[in-house]
Design a protein around this motif. Structure first.
Motif, PDB file in Angstrom:
ATOM      1  N   UNK A  30      -7.265  -8.402  13.463  1.00  0.00           N
ATOM      2  CA  UNK A  30      -6.177  -8.302  12.479  1.00  0.00           C
ATOM      3  C   UNK A  30      -6.752  -8.045  11.094  1.00  0.00           C
ATOM      4  N   UNK A  31      -7.834  -8.717  10.739  1.00  0.00           N
ATOM      5  CA  UNK A  31      -8.475  -8.492   9.440  1.00  0.00           C
ATOM      6  C   UNK A  31      -8.918  -7.038   9.282  1.00  0.00           C
ATOM      7  N   UNK A  32      -9.481  -6.456  10.355  1.00  0.00           N
ATOM      8  CA  UNK A  32      -9.895  -5.050  10.307  1.00  0.00           C
ATOM      9  C   UNK A  32      -8.681  -4.136  10.135  1.00  0.00           C
ATOM     10  N   UNK A  33      -7.624  -4.434  10.859  1.00  0.00           N
ATOM     11  CA  UNK A  33      -6.396  -3.641  10.746  1.00  0.00           C
ATOM     12  C   UNK A  33      -5.810  -3.773   9.348  1.00  0.00           C
ATOM     13  N   UNK A  34      -5.808  -4.986   8.801  1.00  0.00           N
ATOM     14  CA  UNK A  34      -5.292  -5.200   7.441  1.00  0.00           C
ATOM     15  C   UNK A  34      -6.054  -4.350   6.431  1.00  0.00           C
ATOM     16  N   UNK A  35      -7.363  -4.260   6.594  1.00  0.00           N
ATOM     17  CA  UNK A  35      -8.162  -3.448   5.681  1.00  0.00           C
ATOM     18  C   UNK A  35      -7.782  -1.974   5.797  1.00  0.00           C
ATOM     19  N   UNK A  36      -7.547  -1.513   7.023  1.00  0.00           N
ATOM     20  CA  UNK A  36      -7.114  -0.125   7.220  1.00  0.00           C
ATOM     21  C   UNK A  36      -5.746   0.111   6.584  1.00  0.00           C
ATOM     22  N   UNK A  37      -4.866  -0.867   6.712  1.00  0.00           N
ATOM     23  CA  UNK A  37      -3.535  -0.746   6.112  1.00  0.00           C
ATOM     24  C   UNK A  37      -3.646  -0.661   4.597  1.00  0.00           C
ATOM     25  N   UNK A  38      -4.481  -1.510   4.000  1.00  0.00           N
ATOM     26  CA  UNK A  38      -4.657  -1.491   2.543  1.00  0.00           C
ATOM     27  C   UNK A  38      -5.183  -0.130   2.090  1.00  0.00           C
ATOM     28  N   UNK A  39      -6.173   0.383   2.798  1.00  0.00           N
ATOM     29  CA  UNK A  39      -6.721   1.697   2.445  1.00  0.00           C
ATOM     30  C   UNK A  39      -5.658   2.786   2.576  1.00  0.00           C
ATOM     31  N   UNK A  40      -4.870   2.728   3.634  1.00  0.00           N
ATOM     32  CA  UNK A  40      -3.806   3.716   3.822  1.00  0.00           C
ATOM     33  C   UNK A  40      -2.722   3.584   2.755  1.00  0.00           C
ATOM     34  N   UNK A  41      -2.384   2.357   2.397  1.00  0.00           N
ATOM     35  CA  UNK A  41      -1.384   2.164   1.345  1.00  0.00           C
ATOM     36  C   UNK A  41      -1.881   2.696   0.003  1.00  0.00           C
ATOM     37  N   UNK A  42      -3.149   2.481  -0.287  1.00  0.00           N
ATOM     38  CA  UNK A  42      -3.692   3.001  -1.540  1.00  0.00           C
ATOM     39  C   UNK A  42      -3.587   4.530  -1.581  1.00  0.00           C
ATOM     40  N   UNK A  43      -3.896   5.188  -0.475  1.00  0.00           N
ATOM     41  CA  UNK A  43      -3.767   6.646  -0.401  1.00  0.00           C
ATOM     42  C   UNK A  43      -2.306   7.061  -0.539  1.00  0.00           C
ATOM     43  N   UNK A  44      -1.422   6.318   0.146  1.00  0.00           N
ATOM     44  CA  UNK A  44      -0.002   6.640   0.097  1.00  0.00           C
ATOM     45  C   UNK A  44       0.541   6.483  -1.318  1.00  0.00           C
ATOM     46  N   UNK A  45       0.164   5.405  -2.001  1.00  0.00           N
ATOM     47  CA  UNK A  45       0.637   5.184  -3.362  1.00  0.00           C
ATOM     48  C   UNK A  45       0.102   6.254  -4.315  1.00  0.00           C
ATOM     49  N   UNK A  46      -1.134   6.685  -4.117  1.00  0.00           N
ATOM     50  CA  UNK A  46      -1.677   7.757  -4.959  1.00  0.00           C
ATOM     51  C   UNK A  46      -0.873   9.040  -4.772  1.00  0.00           C
ATOM     52  N   UNK A  47      -0.546   9.360  -3.540  1.00  0.00           N
ATOM     53  CA  UNK A  47       0.277  10.549  -3.274  1.00  0.00           C
ATOM     54  C   UNK A  47       1.682  10.377  -3.852  1.00  0.00           C
ATOM     55  N   UNK A  89      10.416  -0.787  10.164  1.00  0.00           N
ATOM     56  CA  UNK A  89      11.312  -0.229   9.153  1.00  0.00           C
ATOM     57  C   UNK A  89      11.459  -1.170   7.956  1.00  0.00           C
ATOM     58  N   UNK A  90      11.513  -2.453   8.203  1.00  0.00           N
ATOM     59  CA  UNK A  90      11.592  -3.410   7.093  1.00  0.00           C
ATOM     60  C   UNK A  90      10.345  -3.333   6.217  1.00  0.00           C
ATOM     61  N   UNK A  91       9.191  -3.219   6.842  1.00  0.00           N
ATOM     62  CA  UNK A  91       7.942  -3.087   6.082  1.00  0.00           C
ATOM     63  C   UNK A  91       7.978  -1.800   5.256  1.00  0.00           C
ATOM     64  N   UNK A  92       8.413  -0.717   5.866  1.00  0.00           N
ATOM     65  CA  UNK A  92       8.453   0.558   5.149  1.00  0.00           C
ATOM     66  C   UNK A  92       9.460   0.550   4.006  1.00  0.00           C
ATOM     67  N   UNK A  93      10.547  -0.171   4.156  1.00  0.00           N
ATOM     68  CA  UNK A  93      11.499  -0.285   3.044  1.00  0.00           C
ATOM     69  C   UNK A  93      10.819  -0.938   1.846  1.00  0.00           C
ATOM     70  N   UNK A  94       9.968  -1.931   2.107  1.00  0.00           N
ATOM     71  CA  UNK A  94       9.212  -2.571   1.025  1.00  0.00           C
ATOM     72  C   UNK A  94       8.205  -1.584   0.424  1.00  0.00           C
ATOM     73  N   UNK A  95       7.592  -0.770   1.269  1.00  0.00           N
ATOM     74  CA  UNK A  95       6.655   0.251   0.777  1.00  0.00           C
ATOM     75  C   UNK A  95       7.398   1.269  -0.091  1.00  0.00           C
ATOM     76  N   UNK A  96       8.574   1.688   0.339  1.00  0.00           N
ATOM     77  CA  UNK A  96       9.363   2.627  -0.456  1.00  0.00           C
ATOM     78  C   UNK A  96       9.672   2.043  -1.830  1.00  0.00           C
ATOM     79  N   UNK A  97      10.099   0.777  -1.834  1.00  0.00           N
ATOM     80  CA  UNK A  97      10.441   0.120  -3.103  1.00  0.00           C
ATOM     81  C   UNK A  97       9.218   0.043  -4.017  1.00  0.00           C
ATOM     82  N   UNK A  98       8.078  -0.310  -3.459  1.00  0.00           N
ATOM     83  CA  UNK A  98       6.846  -0.377  -4.256  1.00  0.00           C
ATOM     84  C   UNK A  98       6.489   1.004  -4.800  1.00  0.00           C
TER      85      UNK A  98
END
Length: 114
Positions: A30-47, A89-98
Motif C-alpha cells: 500500500x505504501x508503494x501504491x500511495x507513492x505512485x498515486x502521489x507522483x501521478x497526482x503531481x503530474x495530473x495537477x501540473x497538467x 468516483x468519490x476520490x476523483x470528485x475530490x481530485x477534480x475539486x483540488x
C-alpha cells in the motif's frame, strides 16, 4: 511431551505471527501504491494548471461539468465492482475539486500580477 492445549497455543501464536507478517507485507505494498498515486497526482495537477492557464488565456470557465462527467463515466466503466467504482468516483470528485482550486488560485495570482 506437550499437552494439546500447549500445542494449540503454539499453533495460534504461529498463526498470529504469520498474520502479522502478511499484514505488514500488504501495508508495504500500500505504501508503494500511495507513492505512485502521489507522483501521478503531481503530474495530473501540473497538467491541470497548464489547462487552467490555457483556459484563462481564452477566457474559458475553470469548471467544465461535462468533462468531469465524461471522466467519471469512463472510470465507472473500467471498474468491475460497482461498489469500488463508486468509491473511485468519490476520490476523483475530490481530485477534480483540488484541480479547480489550483486553477482558480493560479488565475487569482495572475490577475494580481497584472
Amino acid at each position: 511431551m506437550s499437552s494439546v492445549g500447549e500445542e494449540f497455543a503454539q499453533q495460534m501464536a504461529f498463526c498470529f505471527w504469520c498474520n502479522h507478517v502478511a499484514v505488514n507485507l500488504m501495508r508495504e505494498e500500500i505504501d508503494r501504491i500511495d507513492q505512485q498515486i502521489v507522483e501521478s497526482l503531481q503530474k495530473r495537477f501540473a497538467l491541470s494548471l497548464a489547462i487552467g492557464k490555457a483556459k484563462m488565456a481564452s477566457n474559458e470557465e475553470v469548471y467544465v461539468p461535462w468533462r468531469e462527467e465524461l471522466i467519471l463515466s469512463k472510470l465507472k466503466a473500467s471498474c468491475a465492482d460497482s461498489e469500488k467504482a463508486d468509491s473511485v468516483c468519490e476520490v476523483y470528485k475530490a481530485v477534480f475539486e483540488a484541480s479547480r482550486k489550483l486553477q482558480r488560485r493560479e488565475s487569482l495570482l495572475k490577475r494580481e500580477d497584472e
